[in-house]
Scaffold this active site. Structure first.
Site, mmCIF file in Angstrom:
data_model
loop_
_atom_site.group_PDB
_atom_site.id
_atom_site.type_symbol
_atom_site.label_atom_id
_atom_site.label_comp_id
_atom_site.label_asym_id
_atom_site.label_seq_id
_atom_site.Cartn_x
_atom_site.Cartn_y
_atom_site.Cartn_z
ATOM 1 N N GLU A 49 -12.730 12.889 0.268
ATOM 2 C CA GLU A 49 -13.337 11.899 -0.635
ATOM 3 C C GLU A 49 -12.528 10.606 -0.620
ATOM 4 O O GLU A 49 -11.295 10.626 -0.645
ATOM 5 C CB GLU A 49 -13.377 12.418 -2.069
ATOM 6 C CG GLU A 49 -13.986 11.419 -3.029
ATOM 7 C CD GLU A 49 -13.402 11.475 -4.439
ATOM 8 O OE1 GLU A 49 -13.762 10.603 -5.247
ATOM 9 O OE2 GLU A 49 -12.582 12.369 -4.698
ATOM 10 N N ASP A 107 6.962 4.121 -10.905
ATOM 11 C CA ASP A 107 6.572 2.804 -11.403
ATOM 12 C C ASP A 107 7.774 2.109 -12.036
ATOM 13 O O ASP A 107 8.510 2.699 -12.822
ATOM 14 C CB ASP A 107 5.455 2.950 -12.443
ATOM 15 C CG ASP A 107 4.710 1.651 -12.672
ATOM 16 O OD1 ASP A 107 5.357 0.579 -12.770
ATOM 17 O OD2 ASP A 107 3.469 1.690 -12.740
ATOM 18 N N ASP A 110 4.279 9.105 -7.987
ATOM 19 C CA ASP A 110 4.112 7.682 -8.291
ATOM 20 C C ASP A 110 5.312 7.221 -9.114
ATOM 21 O O ASP A 110 5.506 7.670 -10.243
ATOM 22 C CB ASP A 110 2.814 7.468 -9.068
ATOM 23 C CG ASP A 110 2.525 6.001 -9.366
ATOM 24 O OD1 ASP A 110 3.400 5.154 -9.097
ATOM 25 O OD2 ASP A 110 1.434 5.698 -9.868
#
Length: 276
Positions: free
Chosen positions: A44, A136, A134
């Site tokens: 996807e 950040d 992730d």
């Protein structure tokens, strides 16, 4: 270097996708050599277009078909999703949809028309997905004085260097991972894509356990002491401290000047257990 202007994206993105985007390596990576039949076709993709138009549940028959679509619509952002048991249906648009990049849940009504009568709703499930970390910069506001929030400077990136070295060592030596892809997030941090064949098949419980193993800072903005250590100190933490020590004096004490004023050292003292 000229300052980046978002208003220039409609003009620059067609050039980027035509001349600079690494279509070949991108397709080979997400096909993993084509060992599994239809692996790429079952992947996807989601695209964010201009004005926050969000295209979900996109799938493509080949990397070449994806390349043609990217050059046609010139997305502002690409999210790589899971590999599903059946191909997802393209063309679903949301304006301003929040979503979680790469983690969209399947919506049964979006099955391809010819699959409605052949695929049981419970059988349409994600089968594989890379494990993505992730990191950040905004998560480091407690330990940086040069910037805060979305602002970043060259000093900030030392924190990303430290984080990458700590996590990469743990992934390889502690968790036995081999294939890692470290990339700039595009805004204010870095992402690590763990691509090992076995890891892509990990269950949600295994993924959560890996994240928990690597998590040390816990608590929101109202929590003063976000790190609580038990004794004996875990070997992962000891080895991580060994990485931090190489940077601490030059970066924290001199570069960030964390003890440069009463307000700053009071903030540091609040993090230390009272018995020390």
């Amino acid at each position: 270097m000229a300052r980046f202007e978002p208003a220039a994206l409609p003009e620059l993105l067609p050039v980027f996708y035509r001349r600079l985007f690494p279509h070949g390596p991108y397709g080979r990576w997400l096909s993993y050599g084509g060992v599994v039949k239809n692996y790429f076709q079952l992947r996807e993709f989601s695209f964010t277009l201009r004005d926050d138009v969000y295209l979900r549940f996109q799938s493509f028959g080949s990397p070449q078909e994806l390349e043609r679509e990217l050059q046609k619509i010139n997305p502002y952002k690409i999210d790589i999703g899971a590999v599903y048991s059946h191909r997802v249906s393209p063309g679903h648009r949301d304006r301003g949809s929040a979503g979680v990049p790469g983690h969209a849940e399947p919506i049964p009504s979006l099955l391809q028309p010819n699959q409605h009568n052949t695929v049981h709703l419970g059988a349409f499930q994600p089968q594989e997905k890379e494990l993505v970390f992730d990191i950040d910069m905004t998560d480091y506001d407690d330990v940086r004085t040069c910037c805060s929030s979305a602002d970043i400077c060259s000093k900030c990136w030392t924190l990303m260097t430290i984080a990458v070295r700590i996590i990469d060592r743990a992934l390889v030596e502690d968790l036995g991972v081999r294939h890692r892809l470290w990339v700039y997030s595009g805004r204010r941090g870095v992402h690590c894509w763990v691509c090992d064949d076995a890891v892509r098949k990990w269950s949600p419980a295994l993924r959560a356990a890996a994240v928990e193993y690597l998590s040390l800072v816990k608590g929101g903005a109202d929590t003063v002491k976000k790190v609580n250590l038990s004794h004996p100190v875990h070997p992962f933490i000891r080895r991580s401290v060994g990485v931090v020590e190489k940077y601490f004096e030059e970066y924290a004490l001199l570069g960030q000047d964390i003890l440069g004023s009463p307000e700053k050292w009071d903030k540091v003292l609040a993090l230390i257990p009272e018995d020390i």
